[in-house]
Design a protein around this motif. Structure first.
Motif, PDB file in Angstrom:
ATOM      1  N   THR A 131     -12.124 -17.897   6.994  1.00 39.97           N
ATOM      2  CA  THR A 131     -12.084 -17.024   5.819  1.00 39.97           C
ATOM      3  C   THR A 131     -11.579 -17.822   4.625  1.00 39.97           C
ATOM      4  O   THR A 131     -10.429 -18.255   4.613  1.00 39.97           O
ATOM      5  CB  THR A 131     -11.154 -15.816   6.054  1.00 39.97           C
ATOM      6  OG1 THR A 131      -9.859 -16.289   6.430  1.00 39.97           O
ATOM      7  CG2 THR A 131     -11.693 -14.929   7.168  1.00 39.97           C
TER       8      THR A 131
ATOM      9  N   ALA B  10      -7.774 -10.631  -0.970  1.00 40.04           N
ATOM     10  CA  ALA B  10      -8.929  -9.740  -1.187  1.00 40.04           C
ATOM     11  C   ALA B  10     -10.136 -10.195  -0.375  1.00 40.04           C
ATOM     12  O   ALA B  10     -10.857  -9.371   0.202  1.00 40.04           O
ATOM     13  CB  ALA B  10      -9.270  -9.672  -2.677  1.00 40.04           C
ATOM     14  N   ALA B  11     -10.352 -11.512  -0.315  1.00 35.66           N
ATOM     15  CA  ALA B  11     -11.488 -12.037   0.447  1.00 35.66           C
ATOM     16  C   ALA B  11     -11.311 -11.770   1.937  1.00 35.66           C
ATOM     17  O   ALA B  11     -12.286 -11.463   2.648  1.00 35.66           O
ATOM     18  CB  ALA B  11     -11.644 -13.530   0.182  1.00 35.66           C
ATOM     19  N   LYS B  12     -10.067 -11.855   2.422  1.00 33.46           N
ATOM     20  CA  LYS B  12      -9.820 -11.584   3.837  1.00 33.46           C
ATOM     21  C   LYS B  12     -10.012 -10.103   4.157  1.00 33.46           C
ATOM     22  O   LYS B  12     -10.491  -9.754   5.240  1.00 33.46           O
ATOM     23  CB  LYS B  12      -8.414 -12.034   4.217  1.00 33.46           C
ATOM     24  CG  LYS B  12      -8.246 -13.541   4.246  1.00 33.46           C
ATOM     25  CD  LYS B  12      -6.803 -13.950   4.479  1.00 33.46           C
ATOM     26  CE  LYS B  12      -6.361 -13.699   5.891  1.00 33.46           C
ATOM     27  NZ  LYS B  12      -5.002 -14.234   6.156  1.00 33.46           N
TER      28      LYS B  12
ATOM     29  N   ASP C 216     -12.136  -8.134   2.664  1.00 34.47           N
ATOM     30  CA  ASP C 216     -13.589  -7.965   2.692  1.00 34.47           C
ATOM     31  C   ASP C 216     -14.148  -8.444   4.028  1.00 34.47           C
ATOM     32  O   ASP C 216     -15.008  -7.788   4.626  1.00 34.47           O
ATOM     33  CB  ASP C 216     -14.219  -8.740   1.533  1.00 34.47           C
ATOM     34  CG  ASP C 216     -15.738  -8.604   1.507  1.00 34.47           C
ATOM     35  OD1 ASP C 216     -16.225  -7.459   1.337  1.00 34.47           O
ATOM     36  OD2 ASP C 216     -16.436  -9.619   1.671  1.00 34.47           O
ATOM     37  N   ALA C 217     -13.655  -9.594   4.507  1.00 35.16           N
ATOM     38  CA  ALA C 217     -14.113 -10.107   5.798  1.00 35.16           C
ATOM     39  C   ALA C 217     -13.722  -9.169   6.935  1.00 35.16           C
ATOM     40  O   ALA C 217     -14.514  -8.914   7.859  1.00 35.16           O
ATOM     41  CB  ALA C 217     -13.523 -11.500   6.031  1.00 35.16           C
TER      42      ALA C 217
ATOM     43  N   ALA D 288     -13.281  -5.937   6.756  1.00 35.44           N
ATOM     44  CA  ALA D 288     -14.137  -4.746   6.688  1.00 35.44           C
ATOM     45  C   ALA D 288     -15.477  -5.010   7.376  1.00 35.44           C
ATOM     46  O   ALA D 288     -15.994  -4.152   8.111  1.00 35.44           O
ATOM     47  CB  ALA D 288     -14.355  -4.346   5.233  1.00 35.44           C
ATOM     48  N   LYS D 289     -16.039  -6.189   7.166  1.00 31.19           N
ATOM     49  CA  LYS D 289     -17.329  -6.533   7.791  1.00 31.19           C
ATOM     50  C   LYS D 289     -17.204  -6.689   9.298  1.00 31.19           C
ATOM     51  O   LYS D 289     -18.088  -6.284  10.060  1.00 31.19           O
ATOM     52  CB  LYS D 289     -17.885  -7.812   7.153  1.00 31.19           C
ATOM     53  CG  LYS D 289     -18.406  -7.627   5.737  1.00 31.19           C
ATOM     54  CD  LYS D 289     -18.972  -8.939   5.197  1.00 31.19           C
ATOM     55  CE  LYS D 289     -19.735  -8.723   3.890  1.00 31.19           C
ATOM     56  NZ  LYS D 289     -18.924  -8.190   2.806  1.00 31.19           N
TER      57      LYS D 289
ATOM     58  N   LYS E  51      -5.816  -0.074   2.461  1.00 30.36           N
ATOM     59  CA  LYS E  51      -7.177  -0.529   2.157  1.00 30.36           C
ATOM     60  C   LYS E  51      -8.145  -0.179   3.280  1.00 30.36           C
ATOM     61  O   LYS E  51      -9.284   0.218   3.030  1.00 30.36           O
ATOM     62  CB  LYS E  51      -7.177  -2.036   1.886  1.00 30.36           C
ATOM     63  CG  LYS E  51      -6.447  -2.412   0.597  1.00 30.36           C
ATOM     64  CD  LYS E  51      -6.578  -3.880   0.274  1.00 30.36           C
ATOM     65  CE  LYS E  51      -5.860  -4.200  -1.033  1.00 30.36           C
ATOM     66  NZ  LYS E  51      -6.442  -3.500  -2.189  1.00 30.36           N
TER      67      LYS E  51
ATOM     68  N   LEU F 176     -11.512   2.877   3.731  1.00 34.79           N
ATOM     69  CA  LEU F 176     -12.874   2.649   4.236  1.00 34.79           C
ATOM     70  C   LEU F 176     -13.300   3.731   5.226  1.00 34.79           C
ATOM     71  O   LEU F 176     -14.428   3.702   5.720  1.00 34.79           O
ATOM     72  CB  LEU F 176     -12.955   1.277   4.910  1.00 34.79           C
ATOM     73  CG  LEU F 176     -12.685   0.066   4.005  1.00 34.79           C
ATOM     74  CD1 LEU F 176     -12.694  -1.227   4.828  1.00 34.79           C
ATOM     75  CD2 LEU F 176     -13.722  -0.018   2.888  1.00 34.79           C
TER      76      LEU F 176
ATOM     77  N   GLU G 185     -26.052  -8.323  -1.226  1.00 35.36           N
ATOM     78  CA  GLU G 185     -25.223  -8.874  -2.292  1.00 35.36           C
ATOM     79  C   GLU G 185     -25.595 -10.323  -2.577  1.00 35.36           C
ATOM     80  O   GLU G 185     -25.957 -11.085  -1.679  1.00 35.36           O
ATOM     81  CB  GLU G 185     -23.745  -8.800  -1.890  1.00 35.36           C
ATOM     82  CG  GLU G 185     -23.447  -9.444  -0.552  1.00 35.36           C
ATOM     83  CD  GLU G 185     -22.023  -9.205  -0.107  1.00 35.36           C
ATOM     84  OE1 GLU G 185     -21.554  -9.906   0.798  1.00 35.36           O
ATOM     85  OE2 GLU G 185     -21.378  -8.299  -0.668  1.00 35.36           O
TER      86      GLU G 185
ATOM     87  N   ARG H 211     -24.267 -13.668  -3.403  1.00 37.07           N
ATOM     88  CA  ARG H 211     -22.983 -14.355  -3.300  1.00 37.07           C
ATOM     89  C   ARG H 211     -22.911 -15.531  -4.268  1.00 37.07           C
ATOM     90  O   ARG H 211     -23.833 -16.337  -4.342  1.00 37.07           O
ATOM     91  CB  ARG H 211     -22.736 -14.872  -1.888  1.00 37.07           C
ATOM     92  CG  ARG H 211     -22.577 -13.747  -0.875  1.00 37.07           C
ATOM     93  CD  ARG H 211     -22.264 -14.337   0.486  1.00 37.07           C
ATOM     94  NE  ARG H 211     -22.104 -13.279   1.467  1.00 37.07           N
ATOM     95  CZ  ARG H 211     -20.955 -12.667   1.711  1.00 37.07           C
ATOM     96  NH1 ARG H 211     -19.884 -13.012   1.045  1.00 37.07           N
ATOM     97  NH2 ARG H 211     -20.871 -11.724   2.614  1.00 37.07           N
TER      98      ARG H 211
END
Length: 597
Positions: free
Chosen positions: A232, A237-239, A241-242, A244-245, A271, A275, A446, A448
């Motif tokens: 990651t 924030a990026a983690k 998002d990861a 969530a996926k 957070k 979801l 999206e 990227r």
């Protein structure tokens, strides 16, 4: 006297504990004592001093709490009889709660945790009211001794819990100071995961003829746990998002997610709950009754995702946990083993997913060496992968619903088609849209942006150029993998030591000292290496935290450097426009004291 112990075959009833404690531990679900409990409890019941070397999670709290409670005087006033020193407030709270659990059949027993970050008045009122057992961090215990609010005359038992951690945090001098203030100490128990020379020195100096017990650790992972890793890049924030996926792409029952601090448990739970998942946080601030209620909800399926710290998740045993996700990589292989041991239980297959920043690859290799298992690297699920799963899940809902009694709706739809002559496929599509609501079933593809390292983002070309022109006369080693450097506005001239910095960060922001790296102390400021991607909430909390009489005012060193670049450009402009004869600014060079923590 010393011995090593590997296995246990005893029962609690054979250890000499009184009936009321046997009743409590039976109610708590304890079946057989752990090795440290089997070895330590009889010696402590006989009044011996003990030194125990055992890893976290081996049951050492019960090893000292049960025999102490067995010998506690419940009459003759509410004077403190027992003092337990712990390195962090989270551990102090946990130990105090354990004492409360074990003593619930004893009357008029008060246990008080005292630690930094809590209002003094709360603790002063409780001390005036009276208590038999004090569990505290060294700094706050010293404060109360100096104030005269904590009387040491009646304390006969002392426990030093996680002594090596207190050494690492710079508390060893404080511990010795406290030991000198205990004139009537009759029994001392020292517990430590490792035995460095300084810890052995204290044991030999203050413990007369101690029994030494070493418990061999078993760093083995279950064959029923499938381990995977995910790289990651980016910050918090990026983690998220990861994560969530990953949750969207995995088929799970219950999920346990590990983070480093209790602040992160709350932030991440918010957070993930947004979801649509049933999520809650588990940390050291949660009362024992609430903790038990939370675990029951996880067992019953009312909660599917639990976000916890290592300390808060100790002893957690819930069969339906199918996935353990290490949102933050542990900096200790033992912690990793304990974490993933929460899944794959009772013969079931479990899954462990480890988030790894590119800077943390060395820790990944250490984990693989310790567990003797290769961690398979996985790819972040794509939007197409998630959409495929969403479509299949929607179809499965249709199939499941068709198994139920739909006769009423069959007649209703039949009447509607007869009345309107509508196409049955279009009617089904309209009902699907009605069921889905406003939230789209599929994610939009999206675009990227090309990845840039964190340090190069949001820096304009001219600003980056200015930053490179800034020079320093203090040569420092770069941060280790997984860490980034921060500046603190306190240094040598303020009497700051490395232990002060470690203690302030660990206690005020609840960051385990294992995650604190190199510290460099200069004349008027200091730098410290902390885990990469620290949440803004944690940093804001640390900015207000104090070291001595000064606020830390912590900030990322690269942010500070960028600001200095801007200031340098402005000062050059002012120099060009300054009046003739204006005095030149003096340049000062700070000396550095570099300390690896």
């Amino acid at each position: 006297m010393s011995s090593e112990h590997e296995a246990t075959s005893a029962s609690f009833s054979s250890l000499g504990l009184p009936d009321h404690l046997i009743q409590v531990i039976t109610q708590l679900g304890y079946i057989t004592p752990t090795p440290i409990q089997e070895e330590m409890i009889p010696h402590m019941l006989n009044g011996r001093n003990v030194v125990g070397q055992a890893q976290t999670g081996t049951g050492k709290t019960a090893a000292f709490a049960l025999p102490i409670l067995a010998q506690l005087k419940t009459t003759g006033g509410q004077h403190p009889q027992v003092l337990v020193l712990a390195p962090t407030r989270e551990l102090a709270i946990q130990v105090a709660e354990s004492f409360a659990d074990y003593s619930k059949h004893l009357k008029q027993i008060n246990i008080l945790p005292i630690f930094g970050g809590q209002d003094y008045n709360i603790q002063l009122r409780q001390l005036q009211k009276g208590c038999q057992i004090i569990v505290g961090t060294p700094g706050r215990v010293m404060d109360h001794i100096r104030r005269g609010s904590l009387k040491m005359d009646h304390i006969h038992s002392l426990v030093l819990d996680e002594a090596d951690e207190m050494l690492r945090m710079g508390f060893l001098d404080d511990v010795e100071w406290i030991l000198e203030k205990l004139p009537n100490r009759k029994q001392t128990a020292l517990f430590s995961a490792t035995m460095p020379a300084n810890i052995r020195k204290i044991a030999h100096k203050y413990l007369k003829d101690p029994v030494e017990i070493t418990i061999k650790s078993e760093a083995m992972t279950a064959n029923t746990v499938a381990q995977r890793g995910l790289v990651t890049s980016g910050g918090f924030a990026a983690k998220v998002d990861a994560l969530a996926k990953v949750l969207e792409s995995e088929t799970f029952d219950g999920v346990l997610i590990f983070v480093r601090t209790k602040l992160q448990t709350v932030e991440l739970a918010e957070k993930i709950s947004a979801l649509g998942y049933s999520t809650t946080a588990l940390n050291g601030d949660i009362q024992q009754t609430q903790r038990l209620r939370t675990i029951e909800q996880l067992k019953s399926g009312n909660i599917d995702i639990l976000i916890a710290t290592d300390v808060a998740a100790r002893g957690l045993d819930v069969e339906r946990i199918s996935h353990v996700i290490n949102f933050d990589i542990p900096f200790d292989t033992e912690a990793y083993v304990h974490r993933i041991g929460r899944t794959g239980r009772a013969g079931r297959t479990g899954h462990a997913i480890l988030f790894v920043n590119p800077r943390e690859r060395s820790m990944l290799r250490s984990i693989e060496r310790a567990t003797k298992q290769k961690i398979e690297m996985m790819q972040l699920p794509t939007v197409a992968d998630i959409n495929t799963k969403r479509i299949q899940a929607f179809k499965n809902k249709i199939s499941t619903t068709l198994e139920e009694n739909t006769s009423f709706y069959e007649k209703l739809i039949g009447d509607y088609i007869t009345e309107t002559d509508a196409d049955i496929t279009q009617v089904a599509a309209a009902l699907a849209l009605l069921a889905q609501g406003k939230k789209p079933l599929l994610l939009a593809e999206e675009k990227r942006a090309k990845y840039q390292p964190e340090k190069d983002r949001n820096i304009a070309p001219n600003r980056a150029k200015q930053t490179r022109k800034v020079r320093t006369h203090n040569v420092q080693l770069p941060p280790d993998e997984g860490l980034e450097r921060f500046r603190i506005e306190a240094g040598n001239q303020h009497g700051i030591k490395a232990g002060n910095i470690v203690g302030a960060i660990a206690n005020e922001a609840d960051i385990n000292s294992k995650y604190i790296g190199r510290i460099s102390i200069f004349d008027d400021y200091s730098t410290v290496d902390l885990p990469f991607g620290m949440p803004d909430k944690t940093l804001n909390l640390l900015k207000k935290a104090r070291i001595g009489s000064r606020q830390m005012q912590i900030q990322r060193l690269e942010d500070r450097t960028a600001d200095l670049g801007t200031d340098l450009a402005q000062s050059k402009y002012k120099k060009k426009t300054a009046k003739p004869g204006a005095p030149k600014a003096k340049r000062s060079v700070s000396r550095a004291q570099n300390t690896a923590v």
